[in-house]
Structures are given as C-alpha cells and as structure tokens.
Scaffold this active site. Structure first.
Site, PDB file in Angstrom:
ATOM      1  N   ARG A  94      74.360  19.018 -58.127  1.00 24.11           N
ATOM      2  CA  ARG A  94      75.458  18.763 -57.207  1.00 24.11           C
ATOM      3  C   ARG A  94      76.812  19.252 -57.740  1.00 24.11           C
ATOM      4  O   ARG A  94      77.672  19.702 -56.985  1.00 24.11           O
ATOM      5  CB  ARG A  94      75.491  17.248 -56.963  1.00 24.11           C
ATOM      6  CG  ARG A  94      76.540  16.802 -56.036  1.00 24.11           C
ATOM      7  CD  ARG A  94      76.451  15.304 -55.823  1.00 24.11           C
ATOM      8  NE  ARG A  94      77.733  14.810 -55.346  1.00 24.11           N
ATOM      9  CZ  ARG A  94      78.136  14.887 -54.098  1.00 24.11           C
ATOM     10  NH1 ARG A  94      77.372  15.417 -53.182  1.00 24.11           N
ATOM     11  NH2 ARG A  94      79.317  14.433 -53.748  1.00 24.11           N
ATOM     12  N   CYS A 118      70.615  14.657 -58.003  1.00 28.51           N
ATOM     13  CA  CYS A 118      69.785  13.448 -58.002  1.00 28.51           C
ATOM     14  C   CYS A 118      69.671  12.877 -56.592  1.00 28.51           C
ATOM     15  O   CYS A 118      70.625  12.894 -55.831  1.00 28.51           O
ATOM     16  CB  CYS A 118      70.428  12.371 -58.880  1.00 28.51           C
ATOM     17  SG  CYS A 118      70.155  12.577 -60.627  1.00 28.51           S
ATOM     18  N   ARG A 123      75.359  11.547 -50.451  1.00 30.10           N
ATOM     19  CA  ARG A 123      76.282  12.326 -51.260  1.00 30.10           C
ATOM     20  C   ARG A 123      76.821  13.585 -50.577  1.00 30.10           C
ATOM     21  O   ARG A 123      76.598  14.703 -51.032  1.00 30.10           O
ATOM     22  CB  ARG A 123      75.635  12.709 -52.601  1.00 30.10           C
ATOM     23  CG  ARG A 123      75.139  11.523 -53.339  1.00 30.10           C
ATOM     24  CD  ARG A 123      74.582  11.906 -54.674  1.00 30.10           C
ATOM     25  NE  ARG A 123      75.601  11.907 -55.715  1.00 30.10           N
ATOM     26  CZ  ARG A 123      75.363  12.234 -56.979  1.00 30.10           C
ATOM     27  NH1 ARG A 123      74.176  12.625 -57.342  1.00 30.10           N
ATOM     28  NH2 ARG A 123      76.325  12.202 -57.861  1.00 30.10           N
ATOM     29  N   PRO A 124      77.528  13.426 -49.481  1.00 25.72           N
ATOM     30  CA  PRO A 124      78.117  14.596 -48.836  1.00 25.72           C
ATOM     31  C   PRO A 124      79.300  15.137 -49.635  1.00 25.72           C
ATOM     32  O   PRO A 124      79.710  14.543 -50.637  1.00 25.72           O
ATOM     33  CB  PRO A 124      78.577  14.047 -47.490  1.00 25.72           C
ATOM     34  CG  PRO A 124      78.779  12.592 -47.704  1.00 25.72           C
ATOM     35  CD  PRO A 124      77.864  12.170 -48.797  1.00 25.72           C
ATOM     36  N   VAL A 125      79.861  16.271 -49.185  1.00 20.03           N
ATOM     37  CA  VAL A 125      81.020  16.859 -49.870  1.00 20.03           C
ATOM     38  C   VAL A 125      82.228  16.920 -48.932  1.00 20.03           C
ATOM     39  O   VAL A 125      83.134  17.709 -49.137  1.00 20.03           O
ATOM     40  CB  VAL A 125      80.717  18.261 -50.455  1.00 20.03           C
ATOM     41  CG1 VAL A 125      79.736  18.164 -51.609  1.00 20.03           C
ATOM     42  CG2 VAL A 125      80.206  19.215 -49.386  1.00 20.03           C
ATOM     43  N   ASP A 126      82.224  16.048 -47.908  1.00 21.39           N
ATOM     44  CA  ASP A 126      83.302  16.095 -46.913  1.00 21.39           C
ATOM     45  C   ASP A 126      84.693  15.889 -47.522  1.00 21.39           C
ATOM     46  O   ASP A 126      85.672  16.508 -47.092  1.00 21.39           O
ATOM     47  CB  ASP A 126      83.045  15.079 -45.780  1.00 21.39           C
ATOM     48  CG  ASP A 126      82.752  13.681 -46.295  1.00 21.39           C
ATOM     49  OD1 ASP A 126      82.172  13.560 -47.394  1.00 21.39           O
ATOM     50  OD2 ASP A 126      83.108  12.705 -45.618  1.00 21.39           O
ATOM     51  N   LEU A 127      84.784  15.057 -48.564  1.00 22.34           N
ATOM     52  CA  LEU A 127      86.107  14.805 -49.163  1.00 22.34           C
ATOM     53  C   LEU A 127      86.648  16.045 -49.884  1.00 22.34           C
ATOM     54  O   LEU A 127      87.854  16.304 -49.871  1.00 22.34           O
ATOM     55  CB  LEU A 127      86.026  13.635 -50.151  1.00 22.34           C
ATOM     56  CG  LEU A 127      86.448  12.271 -49.604  1.00 22.34           C
ATOM     57  CD1 LEU A 127      85.679  11.887 -48.368  1.00 22.34           C
ATOM     58  CD2 LEU A 127      86.297  11.200 -50.666  1.00 22.34           C
ATOM     59  N   ILE A 331      78.676   2.165 -55.237  1.00 20.42           N
ATOM     60  CA  ILE A 331      79.049   3.588 -55.183  1.00 20.42           C
ATOM     61  C   ILE A 331      77.996   4.403 -54.427  1.00 20.42           C
ATOM     62  O   ILE A 331      78.330   5.229 -53.582  1.00 20.42           O
ATOM     63  CB  ILE A 331      79.230   4.177 -56.608  1.00 20.42           C
ATOM     64  CG1 ILE A 331      80.168   3.295 -57.451  1.00 20.42           C
ATOM     65  CG2 ILE A 331      79.736   5.622 -56.544  1.00 20.42           C
ATOM     66  CD1 ILE A 331      81.618   3.300 -57.058  1.00 20.42           C
TER      67      ILE A 331
HETATM   68  C1  UD1 Z   1      80.274  11.900 -60.302  1.00 16.91           C
HETATM   69  C2  UD1 Z   1      79.345  11.968 -61.490  1.00 16.91           C
HETATM   70  C3  UD1 Z   1      78.181  11.005 -61.306  1.00 16.91           C
HETATM   71  C4  UD1 Z   1      78.697   9.596 -61.017  1.00 16.91           C
HETATM   72  C5  UD1 Z   1      79.687   9.603 -59.862  1.00 16.91           C
HETATM   73  C6  UD1 Z   1      80.344   8.249 -59.624  1.00 16.91           C
HETATM   74  C7  UD1 Z   1      79.584  14.286 -62.189  1.00 16.91           C
HETATM   75  C8  UD1 Z   1      78.943  15.616 -62.342  1.00 16.91           C
HETATM   76  N1  UD1 Z   1      78.835  13.322 -61.618  1.00 16.91           N
HETATM   77  O1  UD1 Z   1      79.514  12.323 -59.173  1.00 16.91           O
HETATM   78  O2  UD1 Z   1      77.394  11.007 -62.496  1.00 16.91           O
HETATM   79  O3  UD1 Z   1      77.605   8.764 -60.656  1.00 16.91           O
HETATM   80  O4  UD1 Z   1      80.735  10.555 -60.132  1.00 16.91           O
HETATM   81  O5  UD1 Z   1      80.963   7.800 -60.778  1.00 16.91           O
HETATM   82  O6  UD1 Z   1      80.701  14.070 -62.614  1.00 16.91           O
HETATM   83  N2  UD1 Z   1      81.234  10.969 -51.352  1.00 16.91           N
HETATM   84  C9  UD1 Z   1      81.386  11.313 -50.019  1.00 16.91           C
HETATM   85  N3  UD1 Z   1      81.986  12.500 -49.723  1.00 16.91           N
HETATM   86  C10 UD1 Z   1      82.419  13.374 -50.680  1.00 16.91           C
HETATM   87  C11 UD1 Z   1      82.274  13.013 -52.035  1.00 16.91           C
HETATM   88  C12 UD1 Z   1      81.677  11.799 -52.346  1.00 16.91           C
HETATM   89  O7  UD1 Z   1      81.011  10.554 -49.142  1.00 16.91           O
HETATM   90  O8  UD1 Z   1      82.936  14.437 -50.352  1.00 16.91           O
HETATM   91  C13 UD1 Z   1      80.628   9.674 -51.709  1.00 16.91           C
HETATM   92  C14 UD1 Z   1      79.335   9.807 -52.500  1.00 16.91           C
HETATM   93  O9  UD1 Z   1      78.224   9.955 -51.651  1.00 16.91           O
HETATM   94  C15 UD1 Z   1      79.326   8.506 -53.265  1.00 16.91           C
HETATM   95  C16 UD1 Z   1      80.800   8.229 -53.545  1.00 16.91           C
HETATM   96  O10 UD1 Z   1      81.512   9.017 -52.600  1.00 16.91           O
HETATM   97  O11 UD1 Z   1      78.808   7.470 -52.462  1.00 16.91           O
HETATM   98  C17 UD1 Z   1      81.300   8.594 -54.934  1.00 16.91           C
HETATM   99  O12 UD1 Z   1      80.898   9.921 -55.235  1.00 16.91           O
HETATM  100  P1  UD1 Z   1      81.703  10.836 -56.258  1.00 16.91           P
HETATM  101  O13 UD1 Z   1      82.663  10.001 -57.009  1.00 16.91           O
HETATM  102  O14 UD1 Z   1      82.202  12.027 -55.530  1.00 16.91           O
HETATM  103  O15 UD1 Z   1      80.532  11.272 -57.223  1.00 16.91           O
HETATM  104  P2  UD1 Z   1      80.245  12.714 -57.821  1.00 16.91           P
HETATM  105  O16 UD1 Z   1      81.513  13.411 -58.131  1.00 16.91           O
HETATM  106  O17 UD1 Z   1      79.224  13.398 -57.000  1.00 16.91           O
END
Ligand code: UD1
Length: 422
Positions: A94, A118, A123-127, A331
């Site tokens: 990711r 994982c 875990r979208p990337v909208d943000l 989370i």
């Molecule tokens: C990073 C870590 C991961 C850790 C997580 C939370 C890395 C490579 N990975 O993952 O090990 O478990 O932080 O501490 O650094 N979300 C959205 N839209 C988005 C981005 C996130 O809905 O655009 C949601 C995710 O699905 C999740 C939550 O926000 O429920 C937090 O995710 P995020 O903090 O972005 O995690 P990662 O950066 O993917």
C-alpha cells in the site's frame, strides 16, 4: 511457503537490537523523487517491503544502491524516466501510493495504480487524493489507476483540513507541498514519529516545514530540493513487539536503541499490566514486576495514542493475563484476524465488531496456526514462545515484510525457533 516452528520453553533473556523503522523508510525512500541530487538513508531495515519500494523506485528511473548489507540506501533520481507506478508492484504494498505526491510535485504529472497491502480493512486513498485536489491537481480514476496532473506543471499551496487522521495522506501531502508554489497548511495532520522523521529529512533537503509532531504542518514551497544523508528513526513497532517477549515469557530483555518517547502509550499499558520498563543508556530494559501479568483495557488511536500496529501483539500478552481485558480497534475495521488463530492455542477471545474481550488463561498450548497479516503473524510467534509445546506458524512471508532476522534475534535470548523452508 515457509513456516516457523516454535517450542515454548519458559523465560527469555538477552539483548535485541532494534532496526530502523520500516514505515519511516517507506516514506523517506520516495522523497528521493523530489530532488535531482542523491538522497542517502542510513540505519535502513532489511525487509521485503524495502525491496519492493526499491523495485518501484527503479521502475520509475531512480537509482537505488543497497550498501553495507542493506543498512545504507544510496538513491538518486536525476530525472524521472517513467511516471507510471505499475499495478504489478503497487498491489504488493500500500505504501507505493507515496510515490504519487513527489512525482506530481516535481514534474506536474503521475499515474499510480490503486494500492494493495495487508488485508486489514478497506483502506482507501481518498484522503491522499483530496489533498492533491486541494493543491490544484486534476485527478482522473481510470482502469484502477489514478491519473494526476498539475495545471501549468506545478501544484499550488493550499489549506488541507483532513476529516480524520491519516499517516499516509499526511506524508504524501507533506512531500508534495515542499515543491508547491506558495504556502500549504495541513490541518488534523498525523503526528507519528515517522512523520517527524520525514519532515527532518525534507528540511535537510532544503524544504521549509514547521510544526512536525503537532497536528498542524505549515510548508512554504521552494523551487527545488537538494540531496541529503539521513538516519532512519528506530522502529517503534519492532521495539514494542520485542518488549513483549519478557512480558509474555518472563525473563529480562534489553531492546537496544529504544526510547520511551517512541512508545509512551504502550509503556503506560505495560506498566498497568505489571511490566516494568526502564530507560538505560543503550535502550529499554523490560521485565515483569512480579508473577503473572494483569488484564488491561486498550483502545487504539493515532499517535500519541496506543498504536494499532501493536494491538495484535498486546492481545497475545493479554491472552495469558489474570482477568478480562477489552481491546477496542478504532483505526482499522478488520484487524482481529489473529483472534481465531490465538483461540486455536487455547486463548479465550470474543470478538464483537471492533471490540475483542480477552479472558486470560494461565498457559497457552502449541498448535498449527496461520499468519494472516504482518502484525497478526508476530502476535502468533509471541504466543507460541509462551505456550506449552510446539507451534507451527504457516504463511510467514508476512513476517519478512516487517521483521528482519526475527529468528536470530529471538534465539539470542534463548528461544527455540526455526524456519522450515518448503
Ligand atoms: C500507516 C502504516 C500502518 C499503520 C497505519 C496506522 C505505513 C507504511 N503504514 O498506514 O502500518 O497501521 O499507518 O497507524 O506507514 N483512510 C481512508 N482514506 C485514506 C487514507 C486512510 O479512509 O485516504 C483510513 C484507513 O482505511 C484507516 C485509517 O484511515 O482506517 C488510517 O489509515 P492511515 O493512517 O492512512 O494508514 P496508512 O498510512 O495506510
């Protein structure tokens, strides 16, 4: 597929060196795409996720040399030859989405496949995308790819107010903002130590950043960034994982390179459970205060709260604690996949949605179990070290994504653990 055989055999004692942080390294590496000059990282961890990021950066035209047995990564992207991050690499991890911000900021365009990683929730990337849009990018989602363009070839500074905290979106937006025209303010930004580390490295490269470690980051865009050399911060998740070894097995372990500020909320819970942690000159020394650990309740939160990446390992400990603990996962919505596997080892766990109720048993029993994701796999290893008899953990490729030389580090403390190669 390899498996790991563990024979539970009582107390474990020794010293364990803690590596550089996987999650910091995975965001520092794409920062090389921001500059024509070399970026060198020291204290890099030797992990398969780092190899995947190396492969991705090379596919974009960056040079990445792994020196000193992988501890040093010497990178250089004189120019970005290819602006498309392909599905075949991105689906493995990711964090690959983190190349989008730097490429878009430097050259004004990028195409990146939507990521995998994982299986712990949607875990979208909208943000990430919202932040780039606020900075003026035109985005088009087609055939599983994000096509991003900055009008006029350059992003512009903006105020980005994240609706909730995202580590990855903060990192991506922070990197992009360093080369945007004007000032960017990131509100409700993540405060994780890995973000502080990224900001420090970017500052060495000439970026103008204020507020790292707080929830507001202010970035004054510059025209170009230079090269730098930067040591990767200690891996607080690897640290927390090995701190649990003496907590669950008895004995005393000193984790070299550990500091209390990296694991504050985690240490508070260990203390309440009856585990003593002391800062030494070399790291953190951990042992049980007396006898069996006690139940504690845990809620996962963004830093400085209790990390979601230590929830599975903490659950393994609480499976053997006196009393009933409640773990709430806030989370990720699907992060209790280790619970049924721990149950196979005799643990008493009831999962209802995002909450798990764990009633401790005096001793777990060895069993055949399956790793489902990175942190879940290591929670099974911890449980196995404390269990009576033999445990075989299958699908251990997950472990190699995040723990370097795991068997070696545990054997040095007296563990009976070996890899069965198939
Ligand atoms: C990073 C870590 C991961 C850790 C997580 C939370 C890395 C490579 N990975 O993952 O090990 O478990 O932080 O501490 O650094 N979300 C959205 N839209 C988005 C981005 C996130 O809905 O655009 C949601 C995710 O699905 C999740 C939550 O926000 O429920 C937090 O995710 P995020 O903090 O972005 O995690 P990662 O950066 O993917």
């Amino acid at each position: 597929m390899d498996s790991i055989l563990v024979k539970g055999n009582g107390a474990l004692s020794g010293t364990i060196p803690i590596a550089g942080a996987k999650n910091a390294c995975l965001t520092l590496m794409p920062a090389t795409l921001l500059s024509e000059e070399p970026l060198t990282l020291t204290n890099a961890p030797r992990l398969s996720d780092i190899a995947t990021m190396t492969q991705l950066l090379r596919s974009l035209g960056a040079e990445v040399a792994s020196l000193q047995d992988g501890l040093v990564l010497a990178m250089s992207s004189h120019n970005i030859a290819n602006h498309t991050a392909d599905y075949d690499i991105v689906r493995k991890m990711r964090a690959s989405i983190l190349v989008l911000g730097p490429m878009l900021a430097r050259d004004g365009h990028a195409v990146v496949s939507l990521p995998g990683g994982c299986a712990i929730g949607a875990r979208p990337v909208d943000l990430h995308l919202q932040a780039f849009e606020a900075m003026g990018a035109d985005l088009d989602l087609r055939d599983g790819y994000v096509h991003a363009k900055a009008p006029g070839g350059r992003l512009r500074g903006a105020v980005v107010d994240f609706p909730f905290v995202s580590v990855g979106a903060t990192e991506n937006a922070l990197m992009a903002a360093t080369l945007a025209k004007g000032t960017t303010v990131l509100k409700n930004a993540a405060r994780e130590p890995e973000i502080v580390d990224l900001a420090r490295c970017l500052r060495k490269m000439g970026a103008q950043i204020e507020g790292e470690g707080t929830s507001t980051l202010t970035i004054q865009g510059v025209d170009r960034l230079n090269g730098a050399t930067h040591p990767v911060v200690t891996d607080r998740i690897e640290l927390g994982t090995y701190m649990l070894v003496p907590a669950i097995c008895g004995g005393e372990v000193e984790c070299l390179g550990g500091t209390l500020e990296l694991v504050g909320a985690f240490v508070e819970k260990l203390d309440a459970a009856g585990v003593s942690v002391t800062q030494t000159e070399r790291g953190l020394k951990v042992s049980r205060k007396n006898g069996r650990v006690r139940a504690v309740d845990v809620v996962t939160e963004p830093f400085p709260g209790f990390p979601t990446d230590l929830q599975a390992q903490m659950m393994a400990l609480l499976c053997t604690a006196e009393g009933t603990s409640v773990l709430e996962e806030r989370i990720f919505e699907n992060r209790f996949m280790h619970a049924p596997e721990l149950t196979r080892m005799g643990a008493k766990i009831e999962v209802h949605g995002g909450t798990a109720k764990v009633t401790g048993v005096p001793r777990l029993k060895g069993a055949r179990v399956m790793a489902t994701d990175l942190r879940a796999s290591v929670s099974l290893i911890l449980a196995a070290l404390a269990a009576e008899g033999e445990t075989v953990v299958s699908r251990v490729y997950h472990l190699d994504r995040g723990y370097e030389r795991l068997e070696e580090k545990l054997r040095a403390c007296g563990a009976q653990i070996e890899r069965i190669r198939t």
